[in-house]
Enzyme design. Structure first.
Site, PDB file in Angstrom:
ATOM      1  N   LYS A  49       2.223   4.809   1.543  1.00  0.00           N
ATOM      2  CA  LYS A  49       2.309   5.406   2.868  1.00  0.00           C
ATOM      3  C   LYS A  49       1.912   6.712   2.813  1.00  0.00           C
ATOM      4  O   LYS A  49       2.554   7.613   2.230  1.00  0.00           O
ATOM      5  CB  LYS A  49       3.407   5.121   3.612  1.00  0.00           C
ATOM      6  CG  LYS A  49       3.552   5.526   4.918  1.00  0.00           C
ATOM      7  CD  LYS A  49       5.028   4.945   5.607  1.00  0.00           C
ATOM      8  CE  LYS A  49       5.071   5.168   6.973  1.00  0.00           C
ATOM      9  NZ  LYS A  49       5.228   6.665   7.516  1.00  0.00           N
ATOM     10  N   CYS A  70       9.738  46.382   4.042  1.00  0.00           N
ATOM     11  CA  CYS A  70      10.062  47.773   3.492  1.00  0.00           C
ATOM     12  C   CYS A  70       9.012  48.707   4.226  1.00  0.00           C
ATOM     13  O   CYS A  70       7.838  48.547   4.261  1.00  0.00           O
ATOM     14  CB  CYS A  70       9.534  47.696   1.975  1.00  0.00           C
ATOM     15  SG  CYS A  70       9.418  49.421   1.262  1.00  0.00           S
ATOM     16  N   CYS A  95       5.524  52.423  -1.882  1.00  0.00           N
ATOM     17  CA  CYS A  95       6.259  51.246  -2.686  1.00  0.00           C
ATOM     18  C   CYS A  95       5.217  50.713  -3.417  1.00  0.00           C
ATOM     19  O   CYS A  95       4.204  50.192  -2.953  1.00  0.00           O
ATOM     20  CB  CYS A  95       6.620  50.432  -1.250  1.00  0.00           C
ATOM     21  SG  CYS A  95       7.526  48.812  -1.779  1.00  0.00           S
ATOM     22  N   ASP A 110       1.048  10.389   3.832  1.00  0.00           N
ATOM     23  CA  ASP A 110       1.670  11.315   4.917  1.00  0.00           C
ATOM     24  C   ASP A 110       0.677  12.557   5.624  1.00  0.00           C
ATOM     25  O   ASP A 110       0.535  13.457   4.829  1.00  0.00           O
ATOM     26  CB  ASP A 110       2.932  12.070   4.204  1.00  0.00           C
ATOM     27  CG  ASP A 110       3.872  12.350   5.173  1.00  0.00           C
ATOM     28  OD1 ASP A 110       3.754  11.944   6.414  1.00  0.00           O
ATOM     29  OD2 ASP A 110       4.810  13.329   4.741  1.00  0.00           O
ATOM     30  N   CYS A 138      11.540  50.136  -4.155  1.00  0.00           N
ATOM     31  CA  CYS A 138      11.588  51.447  -3.817  1.00  0.00           C
ATOM     32  C   CYS A 138      12.626  52.336  -3.163  1.00  0.00           C
ATOM     33  O   CYS A 138      12.528  53.501  -2.931  1.00  0.00           O
ATOM     34  CB  CYS A 138      10.069  51.987  -3.180  1.00  0.00           C
ATOM     35  SG  CYS A 138      10.259  51.575  -1.345  1.00  0.00           S
ATOM     36  N   GLU A 178       0.890  -1.150  -0.031  1.00  0.00           N
ATOM     37  CA  GLU A 178       0.114   0.039   0.131  1.00  0.00           C
ATOM     38  C   GLU A 178       0.695   1.294  -0.157  1.00  0.00           C
ATOM     39  O   GLU A 178       2.275   1.260   0.289  1.00  0.00           O
ATOM     40  CB  GLU A 178      -0.643   0.016   1.287  1.00  0.00           C
ATOM     41  CG  GLU A 178      -1.846  -1.114   1.204  1.00  0.00           C
ATOM     42  CD  GLU A 178      -2.467  -1.370   2.718  1.00  0.00           C
ATOM     43  OE1 GLU A 178      -2.632  -0.148   3.528  1.00  0.00           O
ATOM     44  OE2 GLU A 178      -2.437  -2.534   3.299  1.00  0.00           O
ATOM     45  N   LYS A 191      10.796   3.575   2.834  1.00  0.00           N
ATOM     46  CA  LYS A 191      10.670   4.914   2.759  1.00  0.00           C
ATOM     47  C   LYS A 191      11.252   5.296   1.291  1.00  0.00           C
ATOM     48  O   LYS A 191      12.153   4.956   0.820  1.00  0.00           O
ATOM     49  CB  LYS A 191      11.570   5.859   3.577  1.00  0.00           C
ATOM     50  CG  LYS A 191      11.096   5.444   5.095  1.00  0.00           C
ATOM     51  CD  LYS A 191       9.649   6.473   5.385  1.00  0.00           C
ATOM     52  CE  LYS A 191       9.247   6.544   6.652  1.00  0.00           C
ATOM     53  NZ  LYS A 191       9.313   7.715   7.455  1.00  0.00           N
ATOM     54  N   TYR A 239      -6.749   2.521   5.879  1.00  0.00           N
ATOM     55  CA  TYR A 239      -5.933   1.359   5.437  1.00  0.00           C
ATOM     56  C   TYR A 239      -6.020   0.192   6.383  1.00  0.00           C
ATOM     57  O   TYR A 239      -5.307  -0.936   6.349  1.00  0.00           O
ATOM     58  CB  TYR A 239      -4.510   1.777   5.521  1.00  0.00           C
ATOM     59  CG  TYR A 239      -3.947   2.452   6.800  1.00  0.00           C
ATOM     60  CD1 TYR A 239      -3.661   1.696   7.902  1.00  0.00           C
ATOM     61  CD2 TYR A 239      -3.635   3.715   6.614  1.00  0.00           C
ATOM     62  CE1 TYR A 239      -3.220   2.395   8.910  1.00  0.00           C
ATOM     63  CE2 TYR A 239      -3.537   4.356   7.853  1.00  0.00           C
ATOM     64  CZ  TYR A 239      -3.175   3.745   8.802  1.00  0.00           C
ATOM     65  OH  TYR A 239      -2.704   4.499  10.203  1.00  0.00           O
ATOM     66  N   CYS A 272      14.971  48.500  -0.158  1.00  0.00           N
ATOM     67  CA  CYS A 272      13.651  47.847  -0.883  1.00  0.00           C
ATOM     68  C   CYS A 272      14.202  47.724  -2.313  1.00  0.00           C
ATOM     69  O   CYS A 272      14.515  48.659  -2.982  1.00  0.00           O
ATOM     70  CB  CYS A 272      12.450  48.642  -0.836  1.00  0.00           C
ATOM     71  SG  CYS A 272      11.180  47.740  -1.669  1.00  0.00           S
TER      72      CYS A 272
END
Ligand code: AMP
Ligand code: ZN
Length: 665
Positions: free
Chosen positions: A112, A420, A426, A114, A405, A110, A308, A221, A402
């Site tokens: 796995k 900023c 801006c 997560d 600007c 099956e 895994k 499952y 920035c």
């Protein structure tokens, strides 16, 4: 057909549609028609509470609030899994198995999933309890939250056993996760890091109606119980699927480890086509008799093994680090990479999070870096291949001004990000704020999109959202790609937004940390913009669920002169800056300061209506009785433990009629 039959038929229809949509991914009715049927059922259930059913599809919307989740023991322990990383690991495992059991061993393979593990208990076909894994011996009762997940059947079909548990994984599919993050980003909040943590966090939300809004799924499952009518793991999966559970179709029987490895290799590639995250394959001895002979170690079954997948990693060259400016002025560094294939997509960019992260990993332009795609959607840089570093390389200097600007950036104590501070000048901040203002959940301005906002700002036609209301067709038509018709639509859309209620306007203002829910709370509490603007931090914090972070942000928003001018203008143009009179009419403060607990089934109003009446009249609703409870409104069938508790704490118990009398005005 009498009322009861009508209610039952609607419930069954809606159940079938839920099943088709969420379990089979094959809807046979439009969302619109589904909603109509659901509303019809809600109305009938409201009018005829005697036919109450704890498994009704109307309960999927949630509403129950849990302050403290109860810890409950697992009747059967929830084990962990041993991990393997190679075919050799699996061969060792097979040898150990063959020593312990007789006969041929076949395996079920099956995926796995997560997410967060969950154990569901069904009695006579109804879901009675959902418990998190916890420490494996006991977990938290999260039944109210799990009931809102549409792929969890509340009532089973077919030949299910009278009593059993079933285990599965609550996952948050990528698409829904992405949507949730887009909404968070629009609010200027940090996005969630990955679907798994967000899924498990969702299970512990106190308000189940919040959970119902999250696009979670439950993938099952494993059946657990005494004397179950199955002989193999695979048969268990098939049966569960027939009883109405969502069981992914990938599962396969393997007669040898070679077949197991085939399954692994196939899914190592094709898992990227799945709508949710997987981190491996689980191989289980198929025969349950053999499983029993093998038993458990202190931690995990001897009959199962996780294989895994390797987190996918590639190395590539980092060309340049650039910096993005968000609506709130937050700066995000971005790594621009030489394009490379990773986990089924071409990766060109990766997030670098913030200055500390860059310094910690000592990431520099022209470095060869390792990029990984784990649970996160945006790939991340996990390290530098120092052997490849060019000799003339110099440490990265984080931007000081920035990029849009040129204003000097600031970084507040305790904040990982630079900002900023040029709120007023801006461009991405100006554009972002207006884009947020017109967005669907805010002023929802038809005929105006994000690109057009940018165009209008760049052409100097608008600099804040109040300017939208002065736009004329003549101004807009000369712009690129703007036909007269669309200009007219835009102006009409802006005018129509004057009817949008105050709470959504408040959300649209783009005050940092003031999301939809907070905006609703503030609108309800303060009723108009002036009252809110005059509130002090201390007053704000005294409002339910408003913390100092929000309070601070609200006060600072209203202390800006520019914002004050903008708000004055919005008022002048007729934008809703107070709760409408109609809404106010049904609201009072009669119950202010009083906490109510609602229990049982009611005749004249539904439970949810009752709760709304309490809140509209200034009261608070709580789910459990404590010394702070002023009244318990009791319907028929009030739970005996609640009754005992109310009597013990000497809380007044009143009837539905008493309550309606109390608020009559
Ligand atoms: P671990 O947490 O790494 O020990 O892995 C064990 C967890 O994997 C279990 O608690 C399950 O929640 C989860 N899991 C996901 N998919 C499956 C599956 N198909 N079979 C068994 N466990 C699974
Ligand atoms: Zn700037």
């Amino acid at each position: 057909m009498n009322i009861e039959e009508q209610i039952n038929q609607l419930r069954q229809e809606l159940r079938d549609h839920n099943y088709n949509y969420y379990v089979l991914d094959n809807p046979t009715i439009s969302d619109f028609d589904f909603d109509i049927k659901l509303k019809e059922l809600q109305a009938l259930e409201g009018a005829y509470p005697e036919y109450h059913d704890a498994d009704s599809p109307t309960l999927r919307v949630g509403g129950e609030v849990t302050k403290n989740f109860q810890t409950v023991p697992h009747a059967f322990r929830m084990y962990s899994l041993d991990n393997s990383y190679s075919k050799e690991d699996l061969e060792d495992w097979e040898k150990r198995i063959e020593k312990q059991v007789d006969g041929v061993v076949a395996f079920t393979c099956e995926l796995k999933y997560d997410g967060a593990s969950i154990s569901l208990t069904y009695e006579n076909g109804s879901l009675v309890r959902a418990v998190t894994r916890g420490d494996g011996f006991q977990g938290d009762d999260v039944t109210a939250n799990i009931k809102t997940i549409k792929s969890v059947p509340l009532k089973l079909k077919g030949d299910y056993p009278a009593f059993f548990e079933i285990r599965g994984e609550i996952v948050l599919p990528f698409e829904g996760f992405k949507k949730m993050n887009e909404e968070r980003l629009a609010l200027g909040e940090e996005p969630y890091r990955n679907p798994r943590n967000t899924a498990s966090g969702s299970l512990k939300l106190q308000d189940s109606s919040e959970v119902s809004k999250r696009p979670l799924e439950c993938l099952l499952y494993s059946l657990v119980g005494e004397k179950l009518p199955v002989h193999t793991q695979f048969e268990g999966l098939e049966k569960a699927s027939r009883w109405g559970f969502k069981v992914p179709k990938a599962a396969k029987i393997a007669r040898s480890l070679d077949e197991v490895m085939e399954f692994v290799s196939y899914w190592d590639i094709h898992r990227h086509e799945l709508p949710y995250e997987t981190d491996g394959v689980v191989v289980k001895v198929n025969n349950l008799q053999q499983q029993e002979e093998l038993g458990y170690t202190a931690k995990a079954p001897r009959w199962a093994m996780a294989y895994k997948f390797k987190a996918e990693q590639v190395s590539t060259k980092l060309n340049e680090i650039t910096y993005q400016v968000g609506r709130t002025g937050a700066i995000t560094p971005v790594a621009n990479l030489v394009p490379v294939e990773l986990a089924g997509t071409t990766v060109k960019r990766a997030s670098l999070h913030n200055a500390d992260q860059i310094a910690k990993l000592d990431i520099r332009e022209q470095d060869t870096v390792y990029v990984e795609k784990g649970g996160e959607i945006i790939p991340k840089i996990i390290g530098v291949d120092f052997t490849q570093r060019p000799s003339q390389s110099v440490p990265t200097e984080y931007v000081k001004t920035c990029p849009e600007c040129d204003t000097v950036l600031v970084r507040q104590e305790g904040d990982a990000k630079h900002y900023c501070p040029n709120y007023e000048g801006c461009p991405p901040q100006i554009i972002g704020r207006i884009q947020h203002y017109i967005s669907r959940k805010a002023l929802d301005i038809e005929g105006l999109g994000g690109e057009t906002v940018a165009l209008l700002v760049m052409n100097g036609l608008i600099t804040n959202y109040a300017d939208l209301y002065t736009l004329t067709t003549e101004q807009i038509t000369p712009l690129e790609r703007m036909a007269e018709k669309s200009a007219d639509n835009l102006v009409a859309g802006v005018a129509a937004s004057k009817a949008i209620p105050f709470e959504r306007v408040l959300f649209g203002l783009g005050i940092r940390y003031v999301g939809e829910t907070v905006a609703k709370k503030l609108a309800k509490h303060y009723k108009n913009i002036d009252a809110l603007a005059n509130a002090s931090e201390v007053e704000l914090i005294s409002v339910d669920e408003i913390g100092d972070r929000i309070a601070n942000s609200v006060v600072s928003f209203f202390s800006s002169e520019e914002n004050a001018t903008t708000l004055e203008r919005l008022k002048l143009y007729g934008v809703q800056l107070e709760v409408s009179a109609e809404k106010l009419e049904n609201q009072t403060d009669i119950l202010a300061g009083k906490t109510f607990v609602v229990s049982g089934v009611f005749e004249r109003v539904s439970r949810n209506e009752l709760k709304k009446l309490i809140e509209d009249n200034g009261g608070k609703v709580s789910s459990s009785i404590s010394a702070k409870t002023a009244y318990v409104v009791a319907g028929s069938n009030m739970g005996p433990s609640k009754l005992a508790k109310a009597e013990k704490l000497e809380v007044s118990i009143i009837s539905e009629d008493d309550f309606l009398q109390m608020i009559a005005h």
